[in-house]
Scaffold this active site. Structure first.
Site, PDB file in Angstrom:
ATOM      1  N   ASP A  37       0.850  -1.205   0.000  1.00  0.00           N
ATOM      2  CA  ASP A  37       0.000   0.000   0.000  1.00  0.00           C
ATOM      3  C   ASP A  37       0.887   1.258   0.000  1.00  0.00           C
ATOM      4  O   ASP A  37       0.631   2.211  -0.701  1.00  0.00           O
ATOM      5  CB  ASP A  37      -0.840  -0.079   1.283  1.00  0.00           C
ATOM      6  CG  ASP A  37      -1.880   1.016   1.360  1.00  0.00           C
ATOM      7  OD1 ASP A  37      -2.332   1.445   0.288  1.00  0.00           O
ATOM      8  OD2 ASP A  37      -2.226   1.428   2.474  1.00  0.00           O
ATOM      9  N   SER A 127       3.663   4.742  18.432  1.00  0.00           N
ATOM     10  CA  SER A 127       4.149   6.028  17.920  1.00  0.00           C
ATOM     11  C   SER A 127       4.120   7.108  18.985  1.00  0.00           C
ATOM     12  O   SER A 127       3.274   7.100  19.870  1.00  0.00           O
ATOM     13  CB  SER A 127       3.246   6.437  16.751  1.00  0.00           C
ATOM     14  OG  SER A 127       3.412   7.803  16.463  1.00  0.00           O
ATOM     15  N   TYR A 151      -4.364   9.485  12.971  1.00  0.00           N
ATOM     16  CA  TYR A 151      -3.268   8.492  12.975  1.00  0.00           C
ATOM     17  C   TYR A 151      -2.880   8.158  14.420  1.00  0.00           C
ATOM     18  O   TYR A 151      -2.851   6.986  14.815  1.00  0.00           O
ATOM     19  CB  TYR A 151      -2.042   9.040  12.227  1.00  0.00           C
ATOM     20  CG  TYR A 151      -0.792   8.252  12.543  1.00  0.00           C
ATOM     21  CD1 TYR A 151       0.230   8.808  13.314  1.00  0.00           C
ATOM     22  CD2 TYR A 151      -0.656   6.945  12.099  1.00  0.00           C
ATOM     23  CE1 TYR A 151       1.362   8.069  13.627  1.00  0.00           C
ATOM     24  CE2 TYR A 151       0.468   6.205  12.411  1.00  0.00           C
ATOM     25  CZ  TYR A 151       1.465   6.768  13.184  1.00  0.00           C
ATOM     26  OH  TYR A 151       2.586   6.042  13.509  1.00  0.00           O
ATOM     27  N   LYS A 155      -3.172   4.541  16.845  1.00  0.00           N
ATOM     28  CA  LYS A 155      -2.107   3.930  17.646  1.00  0.00           C
ATOM     29  C   LYS A 155      -2.517   3.871  19.119  1.00  0.00           C
ATOM     30  O   LYS A 155      -2.250   2.884  19.813  1.00  0.00           O
ATOM     31  CB  LYS A 155      -0.802   4.724  17.494  1.00  0.00           C
ATOM     32  CG  LYS A 155      -0.180   4.640  16.108  1.00  0.00           C
ATOM     33  CD  LYS A 155       0.210   3.206  15.732  1.00  0.00           C
ATOM     34  CE  LYS A 155       0.930   3.153  14.391  1.00  0.00           C
ATOM     35  NZ  LYS A 155       1.317   1.793  13.990  1.00  0.00           N
ATOM     36  N   TYR A 179       7.720   5.005  18.463  1.00  0.00           N
ATOM     37  CA  TYR A 179       8.773   5.637  17.659  1.00  0.00           C
ATOM     38  C   TYR A 179       8.594   7.143  17.713  1.00  0.00           C
ATOM     39  O   TYR A 179       7.467   7.616  17.618  1.00  0.00           O
ATOM     40  CB  TYR A 179       8.672   5.288  16.177  1.00  0.00           C
ATOM     41  CG  TYR A 179       8.521   3.851  15.821  1.00  0.00           C
ATOM     42  CD1 TYR A 179       7.935   3.515  14.622  1.00  0.00           C
ATOM     43  CD2 TYR A 179       8.959   2.828  16.646  1.00  0.00           C
ATOM     44  CE1 TYR A 179       7.786   2.188  14.239  1.00  0.00           C
ATOM     45  CE2 TYR A 179       8.812   1.506  16.285  1.00  0.00           C
ATOM     46  CZ  TYR A 179       8.222   1.193  15.072  1.00  0.00           C
ATOM     47  OH  TYR A 179       8.069  -0.105  14.699  1.00  0.00           O
TER      48      TYR A 179
END
Ligand code: WQD
Length: 323
Positions: A37, A127, A151, A155, A179
């Site tokens: 993707d 994240s 987003y 998470k 991260y």
């Protein structure tokens, strides 16, 4: 660890490819699935060039549970490193449904199939966006979580799902790796960040301006309450991030590890957008034309990591990008 078989979802992606190289170097066996993707199959050819031997991979979309089940029916995995998912803040504000579909449905399928095949060790790609705009920085893992874009919310939901699963079923061992901002590439130059279409993230965008693929960098926001008015992030070398996954995986195979535990993977230092551009110009000798633009929806002012927990419990060390 010699010979343990690890399934890497999203293994053809930026962090996935770099982690696969390190896993193979550490003697793990690796199977990769990816729906391509936001990556290309050719990235795996480049990984083969780096490691010198073939890789087993299948084009699988985690939202297709039957296809996913076939992967687990064929191989007995000792653990999973789960990267697969969309990961751009700006894009998620524009297309939230795509993010909930991709990131949530895919991961829920993965948990179901892993449980069915009794594979209950997972390193999950979380994240720093779960911190939103933290009150206090650097972010410590027990900082209150409050994502500020779709987003980050995917998470955050997936971290809560992981915590609930490990609460209900004590035989799950899950490490959540938060991260910060992964950048740079493997020293060979054969693998790196190669997003499809116009890059959402700062560094690949700067790189494409530097090679003339894009005319100029839009700097999103220059009125932030920071030292130069642009937003601050914690940019970490992708190879350090890859090594963080090896350290987390090894931790899962230690008998004393229990439950679901989050760790920051960052450098502990904040760098502004303008400072990143200046560092890139200095290192590359290329001028990066810029246009100062309004802030991007969903962006935080300043986010960078507290890194003591990963150092203490995972024995993971990071290397600062700039001296
Ligand atoms: C960084 C800064 C932008 C593009 C990323 C990943 C996310 C997560 C956290 C791993 C912001 C500015 C950007 C551009 C710009 N990491 N910018 N012009 O939003 O911090 O999130 O790190 O999970 O997956 O996406 O990274 O690189 O998009 O933005 O000025 O063309 O650069 O506004 O201040 P972000 P980013």
């Amino acid at each position: 660890m010699e010979g343990k078989l690890v399934l890497v979802t999203g293994g053809a992606g930026f962090i996935g490819t770099h982690t696969v190289v390190q896993l193979l170097k550490e003697g793990f066996r690796v199977s990769i699935i990816d729906n391509f993707d936001n990556s290309v199959e050719e990235a795996l050819d480049r990984v083969k060039e780096v490691v010198g031997w073939g890789l087993f991979f299948l084009q699988v979309d985690l939202r297709n549970k039957d296809d996913l089940e076939k992967v687990f029916a064929k191989s007995k995995f000792d653990g999973v490193i789960h990267f697969a998912g969309r990961k751009a803040v700006g894009e998620s504000v524009e297309y939230p449904r795509r993010y909930f579909d991709n990131n949530l449905i895919g991961t829920i399928n993965l948990y179901e199939v892993m449980a069915k095949y009794n594979c209950k060790k997972m390193v999950f790609s979380s994240s720093s966006t779960v911190y939103g705009q933290p009150e206090k920085i650097p972010c410590v893992e027990d900082t209150e979580l409050k994502a500020m874009n779709p987003y980050g919310r995917t998470k955050l939901f997936l971290e809560e799902i992981a915590r609930d699963i490990s609460q209900a079923e004590s035989d799950w061992q899950i490490i959540l790796l938060r991260y910060f901002n992964p950048v740079a590439a493997h020293e060979s130059g054969k693998i790196g960040e190669d997003p499809k279409g116009i890059p959402n993230n700062l560094m690949p965008y700067i790189q494409q301006v530097a090679v003339g693929r894009l005319p100029e960098l839009n700097v999103y926001g220059h009125d932030y309450p920071t030292r130069d008015g642009t937003a601050i992030r914690d940019y970490i070398h992708v190879m350090d991030l890859a090594d963080g996954h090896i350290a987390a995986l090894k931790k899962l195979f230690t008998p004393d590890f229990k439950g679901c535990v989050p760790y920051n993977l960052g450098t502990g230092r904040g760098t502004s957008v303008l400072e990143m551009v200046a560092a890139f110009e200095k290192a590359s000798g290329k001028k990066i034309p810029m246009k100062l633009c309004p802030r991007r929806a969903g962006d935080a002012t300043a986010v960078y990591a507290a890194v003591d927990k990963a150092a203490k419990e995972l024995g993971w060390k990071y290397v600062l990008l700039t001296s």
